[in-house]
Write a protein that holds these residues in place. Structure first.
Motif, PDB file in Angstrom:
ATOM      1  N   LEU A 126      41.870  54.392   6.599  1.00 53.85           N
ATOM      2  CA  LEU A 126      40.418  54.430   6.706  1.00 53.85           C
ATOM      3  C   LEU A 126      39.807  55.380   5.684  1.00 53.85           C
ATOM      4  CD1 LEU A 126      39.923  54.492  10.587  1.00 53.85           C
ATOM      5  CD2 LEU A 126      39.782  52.533   9.036  1.00 53.85           C
ATOM      6  N   ARG A 127      40.562  56.391   5.298  1.00 55.69           N
ATOM      7  CA  ARG A 127      40.066  57.369   4.321  1.00 55.69           C
ATOM      8  C   ARG A 127      40.526  57.030   2.903  1.00 55.69           C
ATOM      9  NH1 ARG A 127      42.052  60.586   8.584  1.00 55.69           N
ATOM     10  NH2 ARG A 127      40.417  61.602   9.829  1.00 55.69           N
ATOM     11  N   GLU A 128      41.325  56.000   2.760  1.00 54.09           N
ATOM     12  CA  GLU A 128      41.843  55.589   1.452  1.00 54.09           C
ATOM     13  C   GLU A 128      41.496  54.119   1.242  1.00 54.09           C
ATOM     14  OE1 GLU A 128      45.926  56.740   0.920  1.00 54.09           O
ATOM     15  OE2 GLU A 128      45.584  58.706   1.844  1.00 54.09           O
ATOM     16  N   THR A 129      40.218  53.889   1.017  1.00 50.20           N
ATOM     17  CA  THR A 129      39.690  52.533   1.005  1.00 50.20           C
ATOM     18  C   THR A 129      40.366  51.653  -0.037  1.00 50.20           C
ATOM     19  OG1 THR A 129      37.561  53.451   1.702  1.00 50.20           O
ATOM     20  CG2 THR A 129      37.566  51.179   0.916  1.00 50.20           C
ATOM     21  N   ASP A 130      40.680  52.216  -1.200  1.00 50.14           N
ATOM     22  CA  ASP A 130      41.312  51.405  -2.248  1.00 50.14           C
ATOM     23  C   ASP A 130      42.653  50.851  -1.774  1.00 50.14           C
ATOM     24  OD1 ASP A 130      39.175  51.882  -3.893  1.00 50.14           O
ATOM     25  OD2 ASP A 130      40.186  53.383  -5.129  1.00 50.14           O
ATOM     26  N   ARG A 131      43.445  51.677  -1.106  1.00 51.28           N
ATOM     27  CA  ARG A 131      44.741  51.213  -0.607  1.00 51.28           C
ATOM     28  C   ARG A 131      44.557  50.168   0.493  1.00 51.28           C
ATOM     29  NH1 ARG A 131      47.620  55.114   2.088  1.00 51.28           N
ATOM     30  NH2 ARG A 131      49.384  53.669   2.090  1.00 51.28           N
TER      31      ARG A 131
END
Length: 243
Positions: A126-131
């Motif tokens: 949720l905090r690493e949108t690109d992944r």
């Protein structure tokens, strides 16, 4: 996506084909899993089992998914598989299996267990949108319908913005664990054209009606999915809403 607009939500180590089949008539969809499908998440799952969590740890996760979905091919409901991974190649394999069964692939950005988050899966996404979007895109490219399971009330995460991102990446649905912020469902509905499944605290007619009044396309039940009578009661409320 599925109808009736009631889904069974995955429960760690419990949500298999037998579990889904027990409520196959009143429910329209069932998300099996979650299942860890790459080595970092499988190692995290093994650590969770060591402290008495229930987890699916088959020798071959892809074959397990295929076997489980095969068991549900002739049931009334539409199946899905909730998966946890840090890498896209295993995700593509599982998504291709889901596509072959006309099942949904659900990317798990929801699990908050410490071991899974430390591995870089679950809520971490949720905090690493690109992944997260990379995973969504990889699954979507196989032809599978893709859902993303998310959680409200995560610091620094604005769910409507996240929903827009996963929609652009190829997601078809978003499965929102609203926690204590049920109105966030309305915000997500207003932000996207995704099929929105509302989850958390769905027990009564009033709960069902509240989520649908916010614009949810469907509701899901987690722990109550163990009780076919509770599922039938929830189905009755869903049916009443759409009369």
């Amino acid at each position: 996506m599925f109808a009736p607009r009631l889904a069974l939500a995955s429960l760690s180590g419990e949500s298999d084909a037998e579990w889904a089949a027990a409520c196959a008539h009143p429910a329209g969809g069932a998300f099996l899993g979650g299942i860890a499908i790459d080595e970092p998440t499988r190692e995290a799952a093994r650590s969770m089992v060591d402290r008495d969590r229930e987890e699916f740890l088959p020798d071959d996760p892809v074959a397990f998914v295929d076997d489980q979905l095969t068991e549900l091919d002739d049931t009334f409901l539409r199946a899905g598989m909730n998966v946890r991974t840090t890498s896209v190649e295993p995700l593509r394999e599982v998504a291709a299996v889901c596509a072959a069964h006309d099942a949904m692939l659900e990317v798990n950005a929801h699990c908050r267990q410490d071991e899974m988050c430390a591995a870089g899966a679950g809520e971490t996404l949720l905090r690493e949108t690109d992944r997260l979007c990379e995973q969504v895109g990889a699954a979507s490219d196989t032809g599978a319908d893709v859902s993303v399971k998310v959680r409200a009330e995560v610091d620094g995460v604005h769910l409507p913005t996240l929903a827009k991102a996963v929609e652009r990446a190829g997601a078809d649905a978003i499965h929102v664990d609203a926690m204590d912020s049920r109105r966030v469902v309305r915000d997500v509905v207003d932000a996207t054209d995704l099929f929105v499944v509302a989850n958390n605290g769905v027990r009564t007619r009033e709960d069902v009606f509240e989520y649908f009044s916010y614009g949810a396309d469907a509701v899901s039940v987690g722990r109550p999915s163990r009780d076919p009578e509770q599922v039938r009661s929830t189905y009755a409320a869903v049916k009443e809403w759409f009369l």
